[in-house]
Enzyme design. Structure first.
Site, mmCIF file in Angstrom:
data_model
loop_
_atom_site.group_PDB
_atom_site.id
_atom_site.type_symbol
_atom_site.label_atom_id
_atom_site.label_comp_id
_atom_site.label_asym_id
_atom_site.label_seq_id
_atom_site.Cartn_x
_atom_site.Cartn_y
_atom_site.Cartn_z
ATOM 1 N N SER A 142 0.853 -1.188 0.000
ATOM 2 C CA SER A 142 0.000 0.000 0.000
ATOM 3 C C SER A 142 0.885 1.234 0.000
ATOM 4 O O SER A 142 2.052 1.180 0.408
ATOM 5 C CB SER A 142 -0.885 0.000 1.259
ATOM 6 O OG SER A 142 -1.512 1.251 1.460
ATOM 7 N N TYR A 155 -1.814 -0.493 10.436
ATOM 8 C CA TYR A 155 -2.027 -0.876 9.035
ATOM 9 C C TYR A 155 -0.826 -0.488 8.187
ATOM 10 O O TYR A 155 -0.270 -1.305 7.446
ATOM 11 C CB TYR A 155 -3.293 -0.212 8.479
ATOM 12 C CG TYR A 155 -3.451 -0.457 6.994
ATOM 13 C CD1 TYR A 155 -3.724 -1.733 6.508
ATOM 14 C CD2 TYR A 155 -3.280 0.580 6.079
ATOM 15 C CE1 TYR A 155 -3.840 -1.971 5.144
ATOM 16 C CE2 TYR A 155 -3.390 0.345 4.716
ATOM 17 C CZ TYR A 155 -3.666 -0.927 4.259
ATOM 18 O OH TYR A 155 -3.766 -1.165 2.900
#
Length: 256
Positions: A142, A155
């Site tokens: 990501s 995350y």
């Protein structure tokens, strides 16, 4: 097309979002598929949809369970065992609160899925991948792996692991025919995001209305392109955002 001549693609988290779109993309081009996920009914539905155009083997799997992954690897039928492309897509984000307000259970779930799950699957498949003349591991990281933003905490850290793990694998397997890529998407619209907002559709709509976000099909196209590169080319990493997003704390510029 005779799918027996095509390399097998294994996709984790194939029941929604990037994984679902990627399975459809490879199936359209005749690649035999191994699809896994936690929701068996969705795997069955996808298998029924894709089986008329390619060979499909599906298996209900929680990537956090290392013993289940060992069992799964042993259960792969002989005609699917030549796995040459591994798409480590299974992952999730939970919560957008600041760290002091975040759930510890959510943190553990993200680590167990995004880090431990990735490690479990990769370790189990490496002996198969190493046997192939050419193989690809495509890991879904990501932009949160590279850039901090509020609410990213665990995350982002888990995806930073994915990116660095990819680089380290790349170093281990240089010259072996095993290629490794870290794919790092930005704002993307899929069920993944609704899970992060814990089903809060109003919050979801606030983020995505008029944002022209990346779609699962966009990421599937990139994954397919990576896998289709000549064997002597390794795409080390790709960071991709929608044009509405940039590095100003990932502020979204919405269209009128």
């Amino acid at each position: 097309m005779n799918t027996k001549l095509m390399p097998t693609v294994l996709i984790t988290g194939a029941t929604s979002g990037f994984g679902l779109a990627t399975a459809k993309k490879f199936a359209q081009h005749g690649y035999p598929l191994i699809i896994t996920g936690r929701r068996k009914e969705r795997l069955q539905k996808l298998s029924d949809q894709l089986s008329p155009i390619t060979d499909v083997f599906f298996y209900q799997l929680d990537v956090r369970d290392s013993e289940a992954i060992k069992t799964f690897t042993q259960a792969i039928p002989d005609n699917f065992k030549q796995v040459s492309i591994l798409v480590n897509n299974a992952g999730l984000a939970l919560g957008t609160e600041s760290a002091d307000k975040a759930s510890l259970d959510d943190w553990h779930t993200m680590i167990d899925t995004n880090v431990t799950g990735l490690v479990n699957v990769t370790h189990s498949l490496l002996p198969i991948l190493r046997k192939q003349a050419s193989a690809s591991i495509i890991n879904l990281a990501s932009i949160a792996a590279n850039w901090s933003y509020p609410g990213s905490h665990v995350y982002g850290a888990s995806k930073a692991f994915v990116a660095q793990f990819s680089r380290n694998l790349r170093s281990d397997f240089a010259g072996t025919g095993v290629r490794v890529t870290s794919l790092e998407p930005g704002l993307s619209e899929s069920e993944f995001s609704l899970v992060r907002f814990k089903g809060d559709k109003e919050k979801y709509q606030q983020i995505y209305n008029n944002a022209d976000a990346l779609q699962p099909e966009d990421i599937a196209n990139i994954i397919f392109w990576i896998a289709e590169q000549p064997a002597h080319i390794n795409i080390n990493s790709i960071e991709v955002m929608p044009t509405s997003q940039a590095w100003d704390n990932f502020k979204i510029i919405k269209h009128p």
